[in-house]
Structures are given as structure tokens and as C-alpha cells.
Write a protein that holds these residues in place. Structure first.
Motif, PDB file in Angstrom:
ATOM      1  N   ALA A 104       0.843  -1.197   0.000  1.00  0.00           N
ATOM      2  CA  ALA A 104       0.000   0.000   0.000  1.00  0.00           C
ATOM      3  C   ALA A 104       0.878   1.247   0.000  1.00  0.00           C
ATOM      4  O   ALA A 104       2.058   1.186   0.363  1.00  0.00           O
ATOM      5  CB  ALA A 104      -0.914   0.013   1.222  1.00  0.00           C
ATOM      6  N   VAL A 105       0.297   2.375  -0.426  1.00  0.00           N
ATOM      7  CA  VAL A 105       1.014   3.653  -0.390  1.00  0.00           C
ATOM      8  C   VAL A 105       0.118   4.694   0.276  1.00  0.00           C
ATOM      9  O   VAL A 105      -1.110   4.564   0.285  1.00  0.00           O
ATOM     10  CB  VAL A 105       1.411   4.158  -1.799  1.00  0.00           C
ATOM     11  N   ILE A 106       0.755   5.706   0.846  1.00  0.00           N
ATOM     12  CA  ILE A 106       0.037   6.833   1.452  1.00  0.00           C
ATOM     13  C   ILE A 106       0.368   8.081   0.658  1.00  0.00           C
ATOM     14  O   ILE A 106       1.545   8.421   0.493  1.00  0.00           O
ATOM     15  CB  ILE A 106       0.454   7.027   2.921  1.00  0.00           C
ATOM     16  N   LEU A 107      -0.650   8.751   0.152  1.00  0.00           N
ATOM     17  CA  LEU A 107      -0.456   9.970  -0.634  1.00  0.00           C
ATOM     18  C   LEU A 107      -1.079  11.153   0.102  1.00  0.00           C
ATOM     19  O   LEU A 107      -2.161  11.035   0.682  1.00  0.00           O
ATOM     20  CB  LEU A 107      -1.095   9.833  -2.021  1.00  0.00           C
ATOM     21  N   LEU A 108      -0.389  12.280   0.050  1.00  0.00           N
ATOM     22  CA  LEU A 108      -0.871  13.489   0.723  1.00  0.00           C
ATOM     23  C   LEU A 108      -1.023  14.621  -0.281  1.00  0.00           C
ATOM     24  O   LEU A 108      -0.094  14.930  -1.031  1.00  0.00           O
ATOM     25  CB  LEU A 108       0.126  13.906   1.815  1.00  0.00           C
ATOM     26  N   GLY A 109      -2.213  15.227  -0.313  1.00  0.00           N
ATOM     27  CA  GLY A 109      -2.376  16.458  -1.075  1.00  0.00           C
ATOM     28  C   GLY A 109      -2.917  16.302  -2.475  1.00  0.00           C
ATOM     29  O   GLY A 109      -3.523  15.287  -2.829  1.00  0.00           O
ATOM     30  N   ASP A 110      -2.656  17.320  -3.304  1.00  0.00           N
ATOM     31  CA  ASP A 110      -3.341  17.420  -4.598  1.00  0.00           C
ATOM     32  C   ASP A 110      -2.450  17.889  -5.736  1.00  0.00           C
ATOM     33  O   ASP A 110      -2.932  18.262  -6.799  1.00  0.00           O
ATOM     34  CB  ASP A 110      -4.519  18.387  -4.467  1.00  0.00           C
ATOM     35  N   ARG A 111      -1.124  17.899  -5.526  1.00  0.00           N
ATOM     36  CA  ARG A 111      -0.231  18.383  -6.573  1.00  0.00           C
ATOM     37  C   ARG A 111      -0.221  17.428  -7.770  1.00  0.00           C
ATOM     38  O   ARG A 111      -0.491  16.237  -7.640  1.00  0.00           O
ATOM     39  CB  ARG A 111       1.185  18.548  -6.037  1.00  0.00           C
ATOM     40  N   PHE A 155       1.798   9.625  -9.584  1.00  0.00           N
ATOM     41  CA  PHE A 155       2.105   8.487  -8.725  1.00  0.00           C
ATOM     42  C   PHE A 155       0.853   7.645  -8.470  1.00  0.00           C
ATOM     43  O   PHE A 155       0.906   6.412  -8.472  1.00  0.00           O
ATOM     44  CB  PHE A 155       2.692   8.997  -7.405  1.00  0.00           C
ATOM     45  N   ALA A 156      -0.295   8.332  -8.266  1.00  0.00           N
ATOM     46  CA  ALA A 156      -1.555   7.619  -8.032  1.00  0.00           C
ATOM     47  C   ALA A 156      -1.946   6.792  -9.255  1.00  0.00           C
ATOM     48  O   ALA A 156      -2.447   5.665  -9.115  1.00  0.00           O
ATOM     49  CB  ALA A 156      -2.664   8.629  -7.705  1.00  0.00           C
ATOM     50  N   LEU A 157      -1.691   7.318 -10.434  1.00  0.00           N
ATOM     51  CA  LEU A 157      -1.997   6.603 -11.670  1.00  0.00           C
ATOM     52  C   LEU A 157      -1.200   5.302 -11.767  1.00  0.00           C
ATOM     53  O   LEU A 157      -1.751   4.238 -12.079  1.00  0.00           O
ATOM     54  CB  LEU A 157      -1.690   7.494 -12.878  1.00  0.00           C
ATOM     55  N   VAL A 158       0.089   5.377 -11.469  1.00  0.00           N
ATOM     56  CA  VAL A 158       0.942   4.188 -11.525  1.00  0.00           C
ATOM     57  C   VAL A 158       0.479   3.142 -10.512  1.00  0.00           C
ATOM     58  O   VAL A 158       0.396   1.950 -10.816  1.00  0.00           O
ATOM     59  CB  VAL A 158       2.421   4.567 -11.270  1.00  0.00           C
ATOM     60  N   CYS A 159       0.162   3.584  -9.302  1.00  0.00           N
ATOM     61  CA  CYS A 159      -0.305   2.657  -8.262  1.00  0.00           C
ATOM     62  C   CYS A 159      -1.607   1.979  -8.682  1.00  0.00           C
ATOM     63  O   CYS A 159      -1.818   0.788  -8.430  1.00  0.00           O
ATOM     64  CB  CYS A 159      -0.517   3.395  -6.947  1.00  0.00           C
ATOM     65  N   ASN A 160      -2.486   2.741  -9.311  1.00  0.00           N
ATOM     66  CA  ASN A 160      -3.743   2.187  -9.780  1.00  0.00           C
ATOM     67  C   ASN A 160      -3.506   1.110 -10.846  1.00  0.00           C
ATOM     68  O   ASN A 160      -4.120   0.035 -10.820  1.00  0.00           O
ATOM     69  CB  ASN A 160      -4.625   3.307 -10.326  1.00  0.00           C
ATOM     70  N   LEU A 161      -2.592   1.362 -11.751  1.00  0.00           N
ATOM     71  CA  LEU A 161      -2.270   0.395 -12.802  1.00  0.00           C
ATOM     72  C   LEU A 161      -1.689  -0.897 -12.234  1.00  0.00           C
ATOM     73  O   LEU A 161      -1.916  -1.985 -12.772  1.00  0.00           O
ATOM     74  CB  LEU A 161      -1.284   1.016 -13.800  1.00  0.00           C
ATOM     75  N   LEU A 162      -0.956  -0.760 -11.121  1.00  0.00           N
ATOM     76  CA  LEU A 162      -0.305  -1.919 -10.489  1.00  0.00           C
ATOM     77  C   LEU A 162      -1.154  -2.534  -9.375  1.00  0.00           C
ATOM     78  O   LEU A 162      -0.694  -3.427  -8.661  1.00  0.00           O
ATOM     79  CB  LEU A 162       1.056  -1.501  -9.921  1.00  0.00           C
ATOM     80  N   ASN A 163      -2.405  -2.047  -9.232  1.00  0.00           N
ATOM     81  CA  ASN A 163      -3.334  -2.556  -8.205  1.00  0.00           C
ATOM     82  C   ASN A 163      -2.775  -2.434  -6.790  1.00  0.00           C
ATOM     83  O   ASN A 163      -2.932  -3.328  -5.952  1.00  0.00           O
ATOM     84  CB  ASN A 163      -3.708  -4.010  -8.502  1.00  0.00           C
ATOM     85  N   ILE A 164      -2.096  -1.334  -6.521  1.00  0.00           N
ATOM     86  CA  ILE A 164      -1.567  -1.046  -5.191  1.00  0.00           C
ATOM     87  C   ILE A 164      -2.588  -0.200  -4.430  1.00  0.00           C
ATOM     88  O   ILE A 164      -3.072   0.811  -4.939  1.00  0.00           O
ATOM     89  CB  ILE A 164      -0.227  -0.294  -5.283  1.00  0.00           C
ATOM     90  N   THR A 165      -2.918  -0.606  -3.220  1.00  0.00           N
ATOM     91  CA  THR A 165      -3.886   0.122  -2.402  1.00  0.00           C
ATOM     92  C   THR A 165      -3.366   1.519  -2.070  1.00  0.00           C
ATOM     93  O   THR A 165      -2.212   1.691  -1.674  1.00  0.00           O
ATOM     94  CB  THR A 165      -4.167  -0.631  -1.089  1.00  0.00           C
ATOM     95  N   ILE A 166      -4.233   2.519  -2.238  1.00  0.00           N
ATOM     96  CA  ILE A 166      -3.849   3.912  -1.986  1.00  0.00           C
ATOM     97  C   ILE A 166      -4.650   4.477  -0.812  1.00  0.00           C
ATOM     98  O   ILE A 166      -5.883   4.439  -0.801  1.00  0.00           O
ATOM     99  CB  ILE A 166      -4.100   4.796  -3.221  1.00  0.00           C
ATOM    100  N   PHE A 167      -3.929   5.007   0.189  1.00  0.00           N
ATOM    101  CA  PHE A 167      -4.526   5.788   1.271  1.00  0.00           C
ATOM    102  C   PHE A 167      -4.258   7.261   0.945  1.00  0.00           C
ATOM    103  O   PHE A 167      -3.109   7.671   0.841  1.00  0.00           O
ATOM    104  CB  PHE A 167      -3.876   5.449   2.617  1.00  0.00           C
ATOM    105  N   HIS A 168      -5.315   8.028   0.795  1.00  0.00           N
ATOM    106  CA  HIS A 168      -5.148   9.435   0.399  1.00  0.00           C
ATOM    107  C   HIS A 168      -5.533  10.359   1.550  1.00  0.00           C
ATOM    108  O   HIS A 168      -6.608  10.228   2.143  1.00  0.00           O
ATOM    109  CB  HIS A 168      -6.008   9.755  -0.827  1.00  0.00           C
ATOM    110  N   ILE A 169      -4.649  11.315   1.860  1.00  0.00           N
ATOM    111  CA  ILE A 169      -4.879  12.286   2.922  1.00  0.00           C
ATOM    112  C   ILE A 169      -5.190  13.658   2.325  1.00  0.00           C
ATOM    113  O   ILE A 169      -4.537  14.086   1.377  1.00  0.00           O
ATOM    114  CB  ILE A 169      -3.639  12.394   3.835  1.00  0.00           C
ATOM    115  N   SER A 170      -6.189  14.326   2.879  1.00  0.00           N
ATOM    116  CA  SER A 170      -6.574  15.692   2.491  1.00  0.00           C
ATOM    117  C   SER A 170      -7.319  15.762   1.173  1.00  0.00           C
ATOM    118  O   SER A 170      -7.188  16.730   0.421  1.00  0.00           O
ATOM    119  CB  SER A 170      -5.346  16.622   2.440  1.00  0.00           C
TER     120      SER A 170
END
Length: 272
Positions: A1-8, A14-29
Motif C-alpha cells: 500500500a502507499v500513502i499519498l498526501l495532497g493534490d499536486r 504516482f496515483a496513476l501508476v499505483c492504480n495500474l499496479l493494483n496497489i492500495t492507496i490511502f489518500h490524505i486531504s
């Protein structure tokens, strides 16, 4: 899993790559709005890619629910920024004067980010500060790297060189910034910090233009949306200078002290 912060935009890639690789994303803010910039587009895309969401306010949970339709994975945790400030103030750090000539008894922090359609308003706001008491110092910081930032800095720098009470520090960093906010009379500009962090120091924010339109605002934020309203800036600074201004901080939106603990516990529950 990965933790992402913000909206830049770099977070979006990075979120796109994680989605393609089926990696769970925790998003903050997530779930916030900034109608005056492109951040909304990037933030909403990250929201769609993410599996779990940690938001700072119930309003933002409702917005993400309207996008993802799954409220079970959205948690209201409060603001990490507010928690950082609470910890900072609790430590009672001593201010280190690394900015020469700054009048700690009477100064404002000024931070403008590029907003191409409002550059005229920004420059007029800066010029209006020259009408204030010359004993008041205005500490400018650099615009961010968004398109138009370099050109805006060139124009601001011209005004800084013209006025002895205009000072400049490219980047304050969190520790120095919070220390300065303990002493500052207020903050002027169009940065999101003026809405999310500054109110916690019980000083006013003069929010110039529409760059932060759509964000939640504490009662200490004074909106100045056009040239006609610029007189609110100079009149209120005059009131503060003469001790006739009372900052309204009865409504502090972001004030949670345990956001990181809540986020940590939720992540542990999910990945067990």
C-alpha cells in the motif's frame, strides 16, 4: 500500500501508476475545493484512484462520497497541519531572528501565488501597502512554481526594492514560519495556509482574489475579491496599528489535535 498526501500534479502521476499496479492507496486531504486553480482537477482524479480517504472535515467526506459513492472507506480525521501547529505551540519554541531588520513588534507576512487573471489585483494590493505606516514591515515570500510564478516574482521584487519596509525571504520553512506567525499582526496573500493554518494563531488573514475560492474559511479570514474592496486591507491594517481591531476567531474549522494517530490506527486496521 502507499500513502499519498495532497493534490499536486506530481502526486496524481504516482496515483496513476499505483492504480495500474493494483496497489492500495490511502489518500490524505482529499475532498477539498480550490476553484481558483487547477488543483481541483488533480485532487478529484487522485480521489478516484484512491481506495481509502482521510479528510479534515465532514464537508469533504460528503464531497468524496458524491465522487466515489462509498462512504465506508472515508474517515474524518481532522487536519495534520492543525496538529502540527498544536504540537509546535505546546513546545513553546523561542523565536530565532534569522531575518535581519525585521520589526518583530509590527509586521505582516505576505505570500502571493500566481493567479494570471488576477495579477493586476495582486499588484494593486501590494502597492496599497505602501500607503500604510512606514514603521510596519511586510515580509514577502516567493510565489510557488505554478505557471506564471516567475513573472509574478519579478514584478513583486521591483516593489520590494522600492520600499525600505518591504523585506524578502524566499522560503521560510515550517519551523520559522510558525515562529513568525506567533509574532505577526496578520497574513496577506492568496495562499491556502492563510485559510488552514493562520487562523489557529488568532490573527487575521487578508485573502486576496479568488485563488482559494471554494475552501472552508474561518471567521478570521477577510476576503478581498476586487479592486474596490482593497480599501478593506488598508483600513483594517490601520485599525490593527492603532489597537482598534479585534480578530474574530470564534469559528476555527481545523483544530483536531490527534489526526495522525487516527490515520495511523485506521491504516493498521486495514492492512492487518
Amino acid at each position: 500500500a502507499v500513502i499519498l498526501l495532497g493534490d499536486r500534479v506530481e502526486i496524481l502521476l504516482f496515483a496513476l501508476v499505483c492504480n495500474l499496479l493494483n496497489i492500495t492507496i490511502f489518500h490524505i486531504s482529499g475532498g477539498e475545493t480550490t476553484l481558483g486553480s487547477k488543483d481541483d482537477i488533480y485532487r478529484d482524479c487522485i480521489t478516484r484512484f484512491s481506495n481509502f480517504h482521510f479528510v479534515s472535515h465532514i464537508v469533504f467526506k460528503k464531497r468524496i462520497t458524491s465522487i466515489n459513492k462509498n462512504s465506508k472507506n472515508i474517515f474524518v480525521t481532522g487536519s495534520l497541519g492543525a496538529e502540527n501547529i498544536h504540537r509546535f505551540l505546546k513546545k513553546k519554541k523561542t523565536f530565532i531572528n534569522s531575518i535581519s531588520q525585521l520589526n518583530l513588534n509590527n509586521f505582516y507576512i505576505v505570500n502571493f501565488h500566481p493567479s494570471p487573471k488576477e495579477e493586476k489585483l495582486i499588484m494593486l494590493a501590494i502597492k496599497s501597502l505602501t500607503l500604510c505606516n512606514k514603521k510596519i514591515h511586510f515580509l514577502f515570500t516567493s510565489p510557488n512554481i505554478d505557471k506564471g510564478g516567475e513573472n509574478l516574482f519579478k514584478k513583486i521584487n521591483i516593489e520590494i526594492k522600492k520600499n525600505d519596509n518591504f523585506l524578502f525571504k524566499a522560503n521560510l520553512g515550517q519551523d520559522l514560519y510558525f515562529n513568525l506567525l506567533k509574532y505577526a499582526k496578520g497574513v496577506i496573500g492568496n495562499s491556502s495556509s492563510g485559510l488552514t493554518e493562520v487562523p489557529l494563531f488568532s490573527i487575521p488573514t487578508f485573502n486576496i482574489g479568488f485563488r482559494q475560492e471554494g475552501r472552508l474559511k474561518a471567521s478570521s479570514v477577510i476576503d478581498i475579491k476586487n479592486v474596490k474592496e482593497l480599501k478593506k486591507l488598508t483600513k483594517n491594517i490601520e485599525k490593527i496599528d492603532k489597537g482598534r481591531y479585534v480578530c474574530n476567531t470564534t469559528e476555527l474549522i481545523f483544530k483536531n489535535k490527534n489526526a495522525s494517530k487516527i490515520i495511523y490506527n485506521k491504516i493498521i486496521d486495514v492492512i492487518k
